[in-house]
Structure formats: C-alpha cells, structure tokens
Design an enzyme around this catalytic site. Structure first.
Site, PDB file in Angstrom:
ATOM      1  N   ASP A   1       0.818  -1.207   0.000  1.00  0.00           N
ATOM      2  CA  ASP A   1       0.000   0.000   0.000  1.00  0.00           C
ATOM      3  C   ASP A   1       0.856   1.263   0.000  1.00  0.00           C
ATOM      4  O   ASP A   1       0.466   2.284  -0.580  1.00  0.00           O
ATOM      5  CB  ASP A   1      -0.922  -0.003   1.221  1.00  0.00           C
ATOM      6  CG  ASP A   1      -2.096  -0.956   1.056  1.00  0.00           C
ATOM      7  OD1 ASP A   1      -2.229  -1.550  -0.039  1.00  0.00           O
ATOM      8  OD2 ASP A   1      -2.874  -1.111   2.017  1.00  0.00           O
TER       9      ASP A   1
ATOM     10  N   THR B   1      -9.341   2.346   6.610  1.00  0.00           N
ATOM     11  CA  THR B   1      -8.762   1.053   6.988  1.00  0.00           C
ATOM     12  C   THR B   1      -7.256   1.164   7.208  1.00  0.00           C
ATOM     13  O   THR B   1      -6.561   0.148   7.276  1.00  0.00           O
ATOM     14  CB  THR B   1      -9.038  -0.007   5.901  1.00  0.00           C
ATOM     15  OG1 THR B   1      -8.622   0.490   4.629  1.00  0.00           O
ATOM     16  CG2 THR B   1     -10.514  -0.351   5.858  1.00  0.00           C
TER      17      THR B   1
ATOM     18  N   ALA C   1      -4.920   9.204  20.825  1.00  0.00           N
ATOM     19  CA  ALA C   1      -4.739   9.195  22.287  1.00  0.00           C
ATOM     20  C   ALA C   1      -5.218  10.492  22.924  1.00  0.00           C
ATOM     21  O   ALA C   1      -4.452  11.225  23.539  1.00  0.00           O
ATOM     22  CB  ALA C   1      -3.262   8.949  22.628  1.00  0.00           C
TER      23      ALA C   1
END
EC number: 2.7.1.23
Length: 292
Positions: free
Chosen positions: A74, A188, A212
């Site tokens: 990718d 994704t 976070a």
C-alpha cells in the site's frame, strides 16, 4: 496497450511473479514505460532486464499511458498516486507482499488478473483525495493525500492542542498526541489503528480521529466531505509534525492548516469479482474461525 510500471524493492519470493508479468506483457506486445530506479533494482538484484519503450522518474516525465501498475504494498501505491496525480491514469495495485487494501492483487491472482485486464474484464473505481489548501507546498508540490492528513506531536513528552473548525464553525479543541483527517479509503489505514470507523470507499464523508485524546469522551467523528476543515495547533514544543499519507514535515506552531476534498479523484482498477466487502473479509479475516 501502453502501461507504466512503478515499484520499489521486493523479496526473492516475488521474483518469479515479476518475471511472469513481463513475459505476459511482452507476449501481448504491450509498450512498457518503467520507473527508472525500479528498472535498476531489477537489473542489479535479479539481472532482469525487460524490454521497454522508455523510462520515467517523476510525474513530469510520466507518459499518458492506459494504466500504471504499482508493484509493492500500500505504501508503494500511495507513492504511485504522487506520480499519477490528476492525469486520470488508473492504477493497478499488485501486492508483492502479504497484506494490502490498495495493492489488492495477490501473487497467486496475478496470472488471472492480467488476463482479465487484457480482456477488459475489470472495474475502475474512483477514490476521493484530501487537499491541503494552505499552506501550499507544505510537504512538496503535491498537497494531496489518498489516505489521510495528520498532525502529531513532535516528541514523546507533552501532547498538543488542535483547535478544529468546520466551515469556520468551532468544533473542538483536541488535547491529544495528534489528529487524523481521513478519507473513506484511509479508514482502513492509520485511522482504523487508533479506533476510527471503517467507511465504504463510496461514502461521501471525512473522518476526524483523535490520537490518544486526553478526554476519553472525545470520539471519532464523520462529517460530510463538502466541508472545509481548519486546524490550529499549539503546544509546549513550539513545533509539530504534519503529514500527507507517508510524507511529513516539521511545522511551526501557529500555522493554520486548511483541508478539503480534492477536486479530482484517483482511479483504481479492481477485478470484477472483487468488492470492498470481500476485501474486508480477506484482509481482516472476518468470519474466520480457528475451530474450523
């Protein structure tokens, strides 16, 4: 047919598949233009010197071909996007490794996939991009991302604050390690790894996913893709990282970042029996049961 081939290095396991690819293209009398560093890799690593019509080294000398074959994972596909840009050339993602959502033609599928492409039995789907409107030229001369735009804290110490606006209306100040603005295609990728939702590539939305966050009630948010996002970042370090897919730079605090959906898509070749849902099942092993 005329095609361009872009790739990086790959392991010995893919050599035979690569040789078969060139053999097939030559048998079909395909005019091949190849990324020069990739040709040098093939000739030096494997002594493979396929017959070609020409070289290209950047988007400027990439010829207007029928398709571009991206050989790798990718990450290689994302680099191919920076070559194709707004030319409208469809990209064929050939996976030389294991896992790939964009490079989704595996080694085992390659012979059949080549036959299907030659016979015109394939689909071309359009994938939306994000455009970093300002500042222009922040990362390079291609201020676009197929997966995501992200801001991160530069070091491992204190978090940063990302003041976020949608169409100039204040949304939130994210106290976090960073913030990801993702396309449906990128849902994704990085966004998924920090708890973002999976979106169908055809969905007309943008995902805002904090990294976070200090406040646990702050969750990922999906907004319409016709909205313009503005990010204003501050932090103790005075600098932060900004990235478009895999390209990143250090940015001064106070820099205003504006992001919107790009005015052109990236075209991706997909096999006729391939779908987003089958990709999810195969790549994420949905429905797999070790008991069976």
């Amino acid at each position: 047919m005329e095609i361009a081939i872009f790739g990086k290095s790959f392991g010995d396991v893919f050599y035979e598949n690569c040789r078969q690819l060139f053999d097939y293209l030559h048998k079909k009398e395909t005019r091949i233009f190849i990324y020069k560093p990739f040709y040098e890799f093939l000739s030096q690593k494997f002594d493979l010197k396929p017959g070609i019509a020409g070289f290209f080294s950047s988007s400027e000398d990439l010829p207007q071909v029928d398709m571009l074959f991206s050989i790798g994972g990718d990450g290689t596909f994302l680099q191919a996007v920076t070559l194709v840009r707004d030319s409208g050339i469809p990209i064929v993602g050939i996976n030389s490794g294991r896992l790939g959502f964009l490079a989704d033609i595996s080694r085992n599928e390659l012979p059949v996939a080549l036959e299907e492409i030659d016979l015109g039995r394939f689909k071309v789907k359009e994938l939306s991009l994000l455009e970093l409107i300002s500042p222009t030229g922040l990362v390079d001369d291609f201020n676009y991302a197929l997966n995501e735009f992200a801001v991160h804290k530069q070091d491992s110490s204190s978090m940063i604050t990302i003041h976020t606006y949608l169409d100039d209306e204040y949304l939130n100040s994210y106290w976090a390690d960073g913030l990801i603005v993702s396309t449906p295609t990128g849902s994704t990728a990085y966004s998924l790894s920090v708890g973002g939702p999976i979106m169908h590539p055809g969905s007309q939305g943008i995902i805002i996913t904090p990294i976070a966050p200090h406040n646990l009630t702050v969750r990922p948010l999906v907004v319409p893709d016709n909205m313009e996002l503005t990010l204003k970042v501050e932090g103790r370090g005075g600098k932060f990282l900004a990235s478009l897919d895999s390209r990143s730079v250090v940015v001064e605090e106070g820099t205003e970042l504006k992001i919107r959906k790009a005015g052109f898509p990236i075209k991706m070749v997909e096999r006729t029996d391939q779908s987003f849902y089958s990709t999810l099942r195969n790549k994420l092993m949905w429905g797999a049961d070790r008991r069976n």
